[in-house]
Every structure is written in C-alpha cells, then in structure tokens.
Design an enzyme around this catalytic site. Sequence first.
Site, PDB file in Angstrom:
ATOM      1  N   GLU A 170      -5.663 -14.387   7.752  1.00 47.43           N
ATOM      2  CA  GLU A 170      -4.373 -14.865   8.271  1.00 47.43           C
ATOM      3  C   GLU A 170      -4.241 -14.840   9.792  1.00 47.43           C
ATOM      4  O   GLU A 170      -3.462 -14.051  10.358  1.00 47.43           O
ATOM      5  CB  GLU A 170      -3.243 -14.028   7.659  1.00 47.43           C
ATOM      6  CG  GLU A 170      -3.169 -14.115   6.160  1.00 47.43           C
ATOM      7  CD  GLU A 170      -1.943 -13.419   5.579  1.00 47.43           C
ATOM      8  OE1 GLU A 170      -1.258 -12.684   6.315  1.00 47.43           O
ATOM      9  OE2 GLU A 170      -1.670 -13.618   4.397  1.00 47.43           O
ATOM     10  N   GLU A 358      -4.754 -14.205  -1.844  1.00 47.30           N
ATOM     11  CA  GLU A 358      -3.747 -13.148  -1.972  1.00 47.30           C
ATOM     12  C   GLU A 358      -2.512 -13.735  -2.637  1.00 47.30           C
ATOM     13  O   GLU A 358      -2.050 -14.823  -2.266  1.00 47.30           O
ATOM     14  CB  GLU A 358      -3.306 -12.590  -0.603  1.00 47.30           C
ATOM     15  CG  GLU A 358      -4.287 -11.660   0.043  1.00 47.30           C
ATOM     16  CD  GLU A 358      -3.778 -11.043   1.354  1.00 47.30           C
ATOM     17  OE1 GLU A 358      -2.547 -10.983   1.573  1.00 47.30           O
ATOM     18  OE2 GLU A 358      -4.628 -10.632   2.160  1.00 47.30           O
TER      19      GLU A 358
HETATM   20  C1  BGC Z   1      -1.810  -9.497   4.490  1.00 49.25           C
HETATM   21  C2  BGC Z   1      -1.833  -8.135   3.850  1.00 49.25           C
HETATM   22  C3  BGC Z   1      -0.403  -7.663   3.602  1.00 49.25           C
HETATM   23  C4  BGC Z   1       0.245  -8.621   2.635  1.00 49.25           C
HETATM   24  C5  BGC Z   1       1.676  -8.269   2.262  1.00 49.25           C
HETATM   25  C6  BGC Z   1      -0.752 -10.408   3.964  1.00 49.25           C
HETATM   26  O1  BGC Z   1      -0.056 -10.917   5.037  1.00 49.25           O
HETATM   27  O2  BGC Z   1      -3.066 -10.076   4.482  1.00 49.25           O
HETATM   28  O3  BGC Z   1      -2.557  -7.272   4.672  1.00 49.25           O
HETATM   29  O4  BGC Z   1      -0.353  -6.353   3.153  1.00 49.25           O
HETATM   30  O5  BGC Z   1       0.251  -9.907   3.175  1.00 49.25           O
HETATM   31  O6  BGC Z   1       2.511  -8.308   3.359  1.00 49.25           O
END
Ligand code: BGC
Length: 446
Positions: A170, A358
């Site tokens: 990101e 993610e």
């Molecule tokens: C990131 C993580 C973070 C997650 C939740 C993403 O922006 O890669 O490191 O914990 O979102 O906020």
Amino acid sequence: MTHSLTKSDFGPGFHFGVSTAAYQIEGAHNLDGKGPSIWDEFVKDPRKIFQRQHANTACDFYHLYAPDTDLLNTLNIQNHRFSISWSRILPSGTGEVNTKGIDFYNRLINHSLEAGIEPWVTLYHWDLPQALQDRGGWTNRDVVQWFCYFVEQCVRHFGDRVKNWIVLNEPMVFTGAGYFLGVHAPGKKGLKNFLAAVHHAALSQAAGGRLIRQLAAGAHIGTTFSCSHIEPYRPVKKDQVAASKADLLLNRLFLEPLLGMGYPVNELKILRRIEHVMKPGDELLLAFDMDFIGIQNYTRELVRHSTFMPFIKAKIIKASQRKVETTQMDWEVYPASVYHLLKKFAAYPNVPPIIVTESGAAFADTVSDKQVDDPKRLAFLQAHMAEVLRAKKEGVDVRGYFVWTLLDNFEWAEGYYPKFGIVHVDHATQERIVKSSGKWYADFLK
Ligand code: BGC
C-alpha cells in the site's frame, strides 16, 4: 446465500490465505542485532499512538513463529503472506547483513514449507530503517538504490525457496499517512514531502519488480494497493467531481504509472508538482509488468465537495455520520466495494491477474470460557468472499483471497484496540484462541 460458499466455487488453484506484517506481530524490536525502524522511533512520541502503545513485543511472533505456523496448518491455511523487517536483516538499511536476522526468516520460511504452507513475502510493509529516514527516507531519491540493495539481499538469501514476492504494501497509505498527514511513521507532513515520497515509492515498486525478475527465474511477482470504492455523497455535480478526485488519489495514483500510463496529472492539477522530482526517462522507469496486482480493500468512501479541504476540495464523510453499520475503525461494512474494485482494476488494459491480498474487519471481541464468538467478522468475511466470487463469475481474473489477519495485532496508530484477527491474542500471556471466524475459515478450507 453466503453460507453456502464452498472452496470449490472458486475453482482449482485459487489461493486462500492470511496476511500479516512484521512490525505488527514480530516484537523482538531490538533483539539479535535488529536495527531501529521508523516505527520503533515513531511509537516513542507520546502523542502519536493510542494509549502510548508500541509493538516492542506485539504478538512475539519472533519467538512464536513455529507454533503460529503450526496453527496455520491446523486451520488448513496454505498461504501465509508475511513481511520482512528491513532493519532486522540490514540494521542500518544498507551495508552489512545481520546474519541473525537472515536466520530468523530462514527458520520461518523452512518451517512454513515443512508445514505445507506457501510463503508470500512482502518486501516493504512500512518499517523503513530509521538510519535511512535520517537521510530523508522516502523523500530522498537514493531510497530507490537502498531498496534495491535490500531486495537483492532478500532474493539472494530466500529466493531458492520463496516463489511469491510482493514488492510494496500500500504505497498510498505509507506515503499519505507517513509523509503528508504525519499520522504514521515517520510523521512528516506537507505536499512537498508527499510528492517526493510518492515518486520514489513508485520508482522503487517497478525497480524492485525488475530486480526480482532478473535475479529469480520463475518468481511470481506482485505489489499491493489500498483501494476503496468511492461514490459521491449526493447526486450533484460538485460531489461527483470531488469523488473522482478522491478516486484518483486513493485508487489510481500508483496503479497507472505501474501500467505504463504515467501519473494522472491532467486530471488533478496539483499533482503536476510531482514533475519537480522527476528526471528525464522516469516515466519509463515507473512501469513494470507484474505477474499479479494485489488489492486491499476494507470499505467504501462517500465523498463530498468541500471548499475547506486544501488541494483537492473533497472530503470523506465518516461512516459514523451516515448511520451505517461500521467496524471498530469507523469504516462502513460494505461488501460490494471489493466487487466494484475488482471490476474497476480488471477494466484497465494489460492488467495482470488480481489477488485480494487483504480483506478483513475489526470488531470488539469478548472471551468467555476460552471461546471467542465473532459473528460479525465471520459474516464480513463470508459476504466479501461472495463478492469476490461474483466478480470472478463475471469474468474478472481474480486468483486469490487473503484474510487480514491471522492474529489480533498492533494496528499502527490505533494500537491494540482494533481486533482484526481470526485468532484472538492475549498480549499479556501471548495465549492464542481461535475465534469462530477462524474455525469457519478452517472448515471452509478443508
Ligand atoms: C495494512 C495493514 C493494516 C490493515 C488494517 C492495511 O492498510 O496493510 O497493515 O493493519 O490495513 O488497517
């Protein structure tokens, strides 16, 4: 409808996994020769982190990697995306390699492979060595060389066993939060810092990809982007314009140069200032044909026109002001967001296959009788997976889904209160309890 989801609906070869990040789980912040990172430094500022928390111990994954990896195995999770702490293997960012740091990642990688778990290595998940920040960090163009040196060490030491590489996590978040808003490490602010960091991160993203391809034949190379489906707050022209500017910054800024389209400067005048840090020939250096693109999505954003907001005259309306279901992060629960983003990204010409690297949610949990029942997180994951499947059925080449995250961990400036894990962690005892969502995922993956 979502409850009837089965793994086979996604077809053979679809990668299901979990994602984690070094600083959020490892702890051991100054052990075995590790150098300080910008996050080790940032957490010392009493104003920056919820309740002055830090990740000096976090989930102690540095010591517990073996039982945690065995737990992944018990949960039938065959893909673990984790990151390498740059300053653990290069304490001052460049130069001398810390063999104890290399040993740790060798142990983790070997244990994963023995347990039948495929490692997906993120090279940069926000923990720049502090020694490099002292020389300007991402605002210094030399960072491209520093980063390539780090990538080279990782590929040389681990590339015989690691096939899947993710160059950056990101870039919009670490440049925006870290170099424009100052709410993440290293706490820098302002447009000048931001645009320099953006350009050097975008150059590093492509240079890192090129280097891995050169050093490791057969490597599967990607990078990840934060993204949110964006809609105008009201159906009026002003809000539509504001929404498209927010979309440009949040969803397009790093993707388009990577695809060879350059920065979208013509649609946002202020962005033209990025040309001040560009050198002749940079446009070409920004492009690289990744093997996959990782998208990371948590919510959607509604955006309205605002004269008070400098530069883009657009403002995000918080979910709490909109009377919608939210998570602990005050992010709206809006599963269709991931579907719209998959469609949006897939619509670019020459885009490689996409992996959702993610997806997850923070909800407060309660432990009762050594059990954690988390129906909201479970419903969130099922609904998001159903939306991924919808996009896949409509022809999007999406090849994986990684839950954020395995363990309740250090959520950056928010500290430990947002609980994103499918496994609960008692940070005082380091005891782990698999939540209902984790049990469901294990069952789904069987
Ligand atoms: C990131 C993580 C973070 C997650 C939740 C993403 O922006 O890669 O490191 O914990 O979102 O906020």
